[in-house]
Design a protein around this motif. Structure first.
Motif, PDB file in Angstrom:
ATOM      1  N   LEU A  60      54.884  42.979 -13.439  1.00  0.00           N
ATOM      2  CA  LEU A  60      53.411  43.505 -13.683  1.00  0.00           C
ATOM      3  C   LEU A  60      53.006  42.939 -14.979  1.00  0.00           C
ATOM      4  N   LEU A  63      49.456  46.492 -16.254  1.00  0.00           N
ATOM      5  CA  LEU A  63      50.210  48.004 -15.568  1.00  0.00           C
ATOM      6  C   LEU A  63      51.521  48.207 -16.444  1.00  0.00           C
ATOM      7  N   GLN A  64      52.182  47.043 -16.841  1.00  0.00           N
ATOM      8  CA  GLN A  64      53.420  47.230 -17.459  1.00  0.00           C
ATOM      9  C   GLN A  64      53.453  48.027 -18.670  1.00  0.00           C
ATOM     10  N   LEU A  69      52.098  54.393 -15.468  1.00  0.00           N
ATOM     11  CA  LEU A  69      53.041  53.776 -14.323  1.00  0.00           C
ATOM     12  C   LEU A  69      54.155  54.629 -14.158  1.00  0.00           C
ATOM     13  N   LEU A 106      50.164  47.930  -4.594  1.00  0.00           N
ATOM     14  CA  LEU A 106      49.790  46.929  -5.436  1.00  0.00           C
ATOM     15  C   LEU A 106      49.523  45.528  -4.503  1.00  0.00           C
ATOM     16  N   THR A 110      46.147  43.317  -4.266  1.00  0.00           N
ATOM     17  CA  THR A 110      46.133  41.918  -4.477  1.00  0.00           C
ATOM     18  C   THR A 110      45.507  41.219  -3.579  1.00  0.00           C
ATOM     19  N   GLN A 116      46.934  39.404  -8.246  1.00  0.00           N
ATOM     20  CA  GLN A 116      47.354  40.419  -8.812  1.00  0.00           C
ATOM     21  C   GLN A 116      46.861  41.140 -10.168  1.00  0.00           C
ATOM     22  N   ASP A 117      46.423  40.314 -10.860  1.00  0.00           N
ATOM     23  CA  ASP A 117      45.959  40.397 -12.260  1.00  0.00           C
ATOM     24  C   ASP A 117      44.686  41.524 -11.954  1.00  0.00           C
ATOM     25  N   GLU A 120      45.809  44.936 -10.758  1.00  0.00           N
ATOM     26  CA  GLU A 120      46.142  45.631 -11.622  1.00  0.00           C
ATOM     27  C   GLU A 120      45.204  46.322 -12.326  1.00  0.00           C
ATOM     28  N   ASP A 124      43.883  50.311 -12.748  1.00  0.00           N
ATOM     29  CA  ASP A 124      43.885  51.039 -14.051  1.00  0.00           C
ATOM     30  C   ASP A 124      42.425  51.384 -14.719  1.00  0.00           C
TER      31      ASP A 124
END
Length: 161
Positions: A60, A63-64, A69, A106, A110, A116-117, A120, A124
């Protein structure tokens, strides 16, 4: 149109399972990576390795750092840290199932958003089609997960309302 039934896996078929498995570490984490939805079921029933959750979190970006999360995967930061120290210990069915479902969503986001960016970022941010709620905040309940899955399907097919 996709085959949508209540509670159906969003990552249907072998292609979806492969995308989810890749987010969870693939062959580096699983002795026999699941290739079909039934393989995924069996793996989750037996207990997904903790290393898969560690790999998912490590994959991630945005979102990390999100406190949401923890709620989305149903695990506190402290429990995650303990799991990180015991990568071969299997997750409970509940923990593995929530991690798998998060990875499914996810992967689908994606696919819908192209990266993926972007996926995410979408997870969020408040979404109009979800009554201005952030999709990641809805992943804490089965009803919320279903709403996010349905909304992603509508976005995929250009049906925003």
């Amino acid at each position: 149109m996709p085959n949508r039934t209540s509670g159906a896996m969003i990552a249907s078929g072998a292609e979806g399972v492969e995308r989810v498995t890749a987010l969870l570490g693939g062959a580096q984490v699983f002795r026999r990576p699941p290739k079909t939805p039934l393989d995924a079921h069996d793996m989750l029933s037996d207990g997904m390795p903790s290393a898969a959750l560690v790999r998912l979190f490590g994959n991630l970006g945005i979102l990390q750092r999100s406190p949401s999360l923890e709620k989305a995967v149903g695990m506190s930061l402290r429990t995650f840290q303990r799991r990180k120290d015991t990568p071969t210990k299997p997750l409970s069915q509940e923990q593995g199932g929530r991690a798998w479902k998060f990875a499914e969503i996810l992967a689908k986001a994606t696919e819908v958003f192209g990266s993926q960016d972007e996926a995410e970022r979408w997870l969020d941010r408040p979404a109009m089609g979800l009554d201005q709620r952030r999709p990641i905040d809805l992943l804490t309940t089965p009803a919320g997960v279903e709403m996010v899955e349905d909304f992603l399907t509508r976005l995929e097919y250009g049906v925003y309302a």
